[in-house]
Design an enzyme around this catalytic site. Structure first.
Site, PDB file in Angstrom:
ATOM      1  N   THR A  26       8.591  -2.993  -3.964  1.00 26.07           N
ATOM      2  CA  THR A  26       9.653  -3.898  -3.514  1.00 26.07           C
ATOM      3  C   THR A  26      10.934  -3.730  -4.308  1.00 26.07           C
ATOM      4  OG1 THR A  26       8.057  -5.530  -2.728  1.00 26.07           O
ATOM      5  CG2 THR A  26      10.258  -6.340  -3.232  1.00 26.07           C
ATOM      6  N   SER A  70       2.763  -0.274  -3.239  1.00 23.36           N
ATOM      7  CA  SER A  70       1.773  -0.180  -4.321  1.00 23.36           C
ATOM      8  C   SER A  70       0.346  -0.054  -3.826  1.00 23.36           C
ATOM      9  CB  SER A  70       1.893  -1.369  -5.271  1.00 23.36           C
ATOM     10  OG  SER A  70       1.553  -2.582  -4.624  1.00 23.36           O
ATOM     11  N   THR A 102       4.365  -4.921  -6.685  1.00 25.96           N
ATOM     12  CA  THR A 102       3.612  -5.922  -7.445  1.00 25.96           C
ATOM     13  C   THR A 102       2.220  -6.175  -6.897  1.00 25.96           C
ATOM     14  OG1 THR A 102       4.567  -7.738  -6.136  1.00 25.96           O
ATOM     15  CG2 THR A 102       5.714  -7.099  -8.173  1.00 25.96           C
ATOM     16  N   ASP A 103       1.936  -5.731  -5.654  1.00 28.13           N
ATOM     17  CA  ASP A 103       0.634  -6.055  -5.070  1.00 28.13           C
ATOM     18  C   ASP A 103      -0.528  -5.521  -5.901  1.00 28.13           C
ATOM     19  OD1 ASP A 103       1.843  -7.387  -3.024  1.00 28.13           O
ATOM     20  OD2 ASP A 103       1.449  -5.877  -1.483  1.00 28.13           O
TER      21      ASP A 103
END
Length: 351
Positions: A26, A70, A102-103
């Site tokens: 992101t 990710s 960030t996932d």
């Protein structure tokens, strides 16, 4: 924060060198078209250019490693990344920053932490809002991450995660909200420190035991090596044995079971878990997200005493996702069923 090159008297002091490795996510995403969703497209150099304040903190050198969401980052990618990080610090970098989505950031940081045995800081960061969004958090997160990587206070912490001005240990941190910029927390422990007015403050230093040195062989895997397949099964209310039986039939190299509470499953799952544990490592984690797997409290069929007696191995405070990754690395490093499970148990209990 002083955004100018620091001076001592009339002499200009050298800024520390920090290397940035960008994987996408992101923080690097913008809409391909107005009516479509965001895709990773912003390059590493453009990330740096978007934060001019970095010029007063460090000499940052950027490398684009991947440009993916990710969920597409793999264990093999991360093993290769560790080699790049090693080369960077051997070439003079005081610390390194990794940007990604960030996932899976908590998992990626954990894998690198298991393989990182240097004192130089490795700081993972990302963003919950795209660069074109109101209140985009990527620039602030990147600036804080570079400040942490350049700080002597962050040495010997292992790999850390820095978002929302908080610094978290890779082994403890979890993403606990889908989209809030304050999504990352360390349940039961809290952050190691914070960044405030450009200053890095570390208030807690975790004890770092060193079982991951037993994973060094992973670093030499060649590109054609097939990594072990480890299944992660989350147990819910009224669960029957069909899913675990499918896992058994698929001949995975290892299994991680996220039990309810302190590590409990319905009694219907016990026979298949016992069979699995006879031929492959079966790890027992808790699905709660905080605390640790129990070892001697409950004795009913499917409780932790019963499961551990049948060959399952508890993983302490590791959640299922991290336990799975640790087991993949342990098996890839050549450990057999028993020693691989024991190694993951040490990692989960050595806080």
């Amino acid at each position: 924060m002083n955004q100018h090159r620091p001076t001592v008297g009339d002499a200009v002091t050298a800024l520390p060198r920090i290397d940035l490795f960008a994987l996408g996510g992101t923080i690097a995403s913008v809409p391909a078209y107005e009516e479509e969703g965001a895709l990773p497209a912003v390059g590493a150099d453009d990330l740096l250019a978007s934060v001019p304040q970095l010029a007063g903190v460090a000499e940052v050198r950027a490398t684009q490693v991947l440009q993916v969401p990710s969920c597409e980052v793999t264990v093999r990618d991360l093993v290769g990344l560790v080699g790049r990080l090693q080369a960077a610090v051997e070439a003079g970098a005081q610390g390194v920053v990794v940007t990604q989505g960030t996932d899976t950031l908590e998992e990626a940081a954990f894998v690198v932490d298991l393989l990182w045995d240097r004192p130089e800081p490795v700081v993972f960061t990302g963003a919950l809002r795209t660069p074109d969004s109101p209140g985009a958090d990527g620039p602030a997160n990147l600036l804080a991450a570079v400040q942490v990587a350049a700080s002597d206070a962050a040495r010997d912490l292992g790999v850390v995660v820095c978002l929302n001005a908080e610094i978290h240990a890779a082994r403890l941190v979890r993403k606990t909200h889908a989209s809030n910029p304050a999504a990352f927390t360390s349940p039961g422990a809290g952050p190691l420190g914070w960044v405030s007015e450009g200053r890095v403050g570390i208030v807690t230093r975790p004890v770092r035991s060193a079982p991951w040195r037993e994973l060094d062989a992973v670093k030499s895997l060649n590109a054609g090596t097939t990594l072990p397949r480890v299944a992660l099964v989350r147990v819910g209310l009224g669960e029957d044995a069909h899913l675990l039986e499918a896992v058994e039939a698929a001949s995975f190299d290892g299994v991680v079971v996220e039990g309810v509470g302190g590590g409990h499953v319905p009694r219907a799952l016990v026979p298949v878990l016992a069979r699995l544990a006879e031929r492959t490592p079966v790890l027992l984690a808790s699905r709660t997200g905080a605390g640790e797997v129990l070892s001697r409290t409950y004795g009913y069929p499917g409780a932790e005493i019963d499961l551990l007696s049948r060959g399952l191995v508890g993983v302490g405070r590791l959640d299922g996702a991290k336990a799975r990754l640790a087991l993949v690395l342990a098996l890839a490093a050549g450990h057999d069923r028993a020693t691989a499970a024991d190694l993951v148990s040490q990692i989960g209990g050595g806080w």
